[in-house]
Design an enzyme around this catalytic site. Structure first.
Site, PDB file in Angstrom:
ATOM      1  N   SER A 151      62.470  -7.793  17.362  1.00 34.80           N
ATOM      2  CA  SER A 151      62.778  -6.518  18.018  1.00 34.80           C
ATOM      3  C   SER A 151      63.577  -5.594  17.106  1.00 34.80           C
ATOM      4  O   SER A 151      64.478  -6.025  16.394  1.00 34.80           O
ATOM      5  CB  SER A 151      63.587  -6.755  19.291  1.00 34.80           C
ATOM      6  N   ASP A 181      62.415   2.898  24.301  1.00 34.08           N
ATOM      7  CA  ASP A 181      63.147   1.696  23.888  1.00 34.08           C
ATOM      8  C   ASP A 181      63.588   1.900  22.446  1.00 34.08           C
ATOM      9  O   ASP A 181      62.894   1.520  21.507  1.00 34.08           O
ATOM     10  CB  ASP A 181      62.270   0.451  24.008  1.00 34.08           C
ATOM     11  N   HIS A 195      66.863  -2.026  23.477  1.00 36.30           N
ATOM     12  CA  HIS A 195      67.323  -3.241  24.158  1.00 36.30           C
ATOM     13  C   HIS A 195      68.161  -4.121  23.243  1.00 36.30           C
ATOM     14  O   HIS A 195      68.703  -5.134  23.681  1.00 36.30           O
ATOM     15  CB  HIS A 195      66.136  -4.016  24.747  1.00 36.30           C
TER      16      HIS A 195
END
Length: 525
Positions: A352, A270, A238
């Site tokens: 992230s 992901d 992402h």
């Protein structure tokens, strides 16, 4: 900041970042609670080397201190726990292979004192006891449990948006469905054909949305880099939704560090991997944000459920918790369902793409979080799944790489006349592919030609110190770093390798104050 028990409901589960370098400053870390003994356990599919035991020297004081701090246990307890975790890691694939369909999962008990293995027969229980673990006889094996969980993904009801996540809990031998209402959870179970007694429901008011610092066309500098692989590096999918060809930048310099080769966000994954740009090269090390220190990465063997787990990220820095469960199907909304592992380590926006580490073993890539530092829960993409998917190889601290080091006027670092005697000052020469120009980069920071080390003469640190070839002796004067800006820096002198007087072929190498000049720029070829 204190985290509640992980059995408490968590709020605002979300994605946590956009891409950035692992040296960007961030907020303070938070504490984590003890684990729920629940998870699907799988044997590692990676080809990583066996991890060192709990007392490994690579488990330095800073890392141990973080475990003690975040898990709220004593140093002695931490060391004992790490030893048990290593035993669990070794037992897991062996028992799964030996027991086959009688195996129903492995986890570490809440108190961290024993390894528990789910089995379906008394005979299998005896095998577990003989292996030094505690058996728990259950009804369904691991394969059956996984199939039930998979049915939820394949037969999702129309109101799947109200279902947050689902996973296998071997401790209860059931599938757990977490949703914003019992009605939504039951609808998911019914659609999957699950019968009463095979699943449990957890109700949460979570609103699962992507909240990373990402805007169309921005530099994605709000994320974190995970692990180097040969030819590039990994981060979260992402963080690179634009896909192949998208440029990723580092906050170390603000410039380009990589170009996305492949990315996926949804359909179980992901993750993204990018090819190195220009002179950037990754090392098998993860920063723990304490004075520039880090953890050497030696492989990617999976830790067992209940093991401690530490995360490195640009916002919350180095935080530790427990591995709560594996193979959790997380619903991020908009059709993005990802299979992740859950921990009680803290993570926030910007983390992230960061690295999850167990001892000296790479574990995964930061994906999501509940964004609540009072009740820390975070999720990571298992790294071995990604390595296998894209056929990538992890860069480890034990790797030795050899290349030619090219610089000013495209000449290479060279040993004059292939004379490898001690004290020979190095030069630059037309790149010719001979052994006199093959430089090996070693994990200890030394650069070697024909087995001998590049060295600052007499360990001097002044401008003009000759760069010579010497027998390797372990002195810091023989340690160099080649950074992304193209500076080849002697660690002892903190000065750059420089072509004296901007010389052409035959120009001698010396140490000089780093100026950014072309006669101080180097790259590997």
């Amino acid at each position: 900041m204190k985290c509640k028990k992980p059995s408490a409901l968590f709020s605002a589960l979300a994605l946590v970042g956009a891409l950035g370098a692992a040296s960007v400053l961030g907020a303070a870390s938070a504490n984590s609670a003890s684990p729920v003994a629940a998870a699907t356990v799988q044997a590692s599919s990676g080809s990583a080397k066996t991890s060192v035991a709990a007392t490994s020297k690579s488990q330095d004081g800073d890392v141990l201190a973080a475990i003690v701090r975040d898990l709220k246990i004593t140093k002695t307890q931490a060391k004992k726990r790490i030893k048990l975790e290593e035993k669990a890691r070794q037992l897991e694939p062996r028992l799964q292979k030996k027991l086959g369909k009688k195996f129903a999962g492995l986890w570490i008990s809440k108190n961290g004192k024993k390894i528990v293995v789910g089995v379906t027969t008394k005979k299998a229980a005896k095998v577990v006891k003989k292996a030094g673990a505690t058996p728990k006889i259950v009804k369904s094996n691991l394969t059956t449990l996984k199939k039930r969980a998979t049915k939820i993904s394949k037969n999702a009801p129309s109101d799947i948006k109200n279902v947050n996540s689902w996973w296998v809990d071997p401790a209860t031998n059931k599938v757990v469905i977490e949703a914003r209402s019992k009605k939504a959870a039951k609808a998911a179970a019914t659609a999957a054909g699950l019968t009463a007694g095979t699943y449990e429901i957890t109700v949460s008011d979570d609103v699962i949305v992507p909240v990373r610092d990402y805007w169309g066309g921005d530099a994605l500098s709000g994320c974190t880099l995970a692990f180097p692989v040969y030819g590039g590096f990994l981060t979260a999918g992402h963080c690179a939704v634009e896909g192949k060809g998208h440029i990723l930048k580092t906050e170390m310099t603000g410039g380009q560090i990589g170009t996305v080769e492949a990315s996926q966000f949804g359909d179980g994954i992901d993750a993204a991997w990018a090819k190195n740009y220009g002179d950037w090269n990754g090392r098998g090390r993860v920063t723990h944000w304490n004075g520039g220190g880090g953890v050497d990465i030696k492989g990617s063997n999976e830790a067992a459920v209940g093991a401690h787990m530490c995360k490195s990220g640009r916002t919350t820095k180095w935080t530790c918790g427990y591995l709560l469960r594996k193979d959790v199907s997380v619903n991020y909304g908009n059709g993005h369902i990802v299979t992740l592992n859950e921990t009680s380590a803290c993570a926030l926006g910007g983390d992230s793409g960061g690295a999850y580490v167990w001892n000296d073993q790479a574990q995964g890539i930061t994906s999501g979080s509940n964004m609540d530092t009072n009740n820390c829960r975070s999720f990571y993409q298992p790294v071995n799944t990604v390595l296998n998917k894209w056929k990538l190889s992890l860069v480890t601290s034990t790797d030795v790489t050899t290349s030619y080091v090219q610089g000013y006027q495209n000449n290479c670092i060279d040993v004059p006349n292939s004379d490898f005697t001690d004290g020979k000052q190095l030069q630059v020469w037309n790149c010719n592919g001979t052994n006199a120009q093959k430089v090996s980069f070693h994990p200890d920071g030394t650069l070697r030609i024909n087995g001998k080390c590049l060295d600052a003469r007499w360990a001097w640190t002044h401008n003009g110190t000759e760069v010579q070839l010497m027998n390797c002796n372990g002195h810091i004067a023989q340690k160099f770093t080649l950074n992304g800006a193209g500076d080849l820096v002697n660690v002892h002198a903190n000065k750059c390798v420089d072509v004296k007087d901007w010389g052409g072929q035959g120009g001698k190498l010396q140490l000089w104050e780093c100026s950014g000049g072309a006669n101080q720029k180097w790259w590997r070829r």
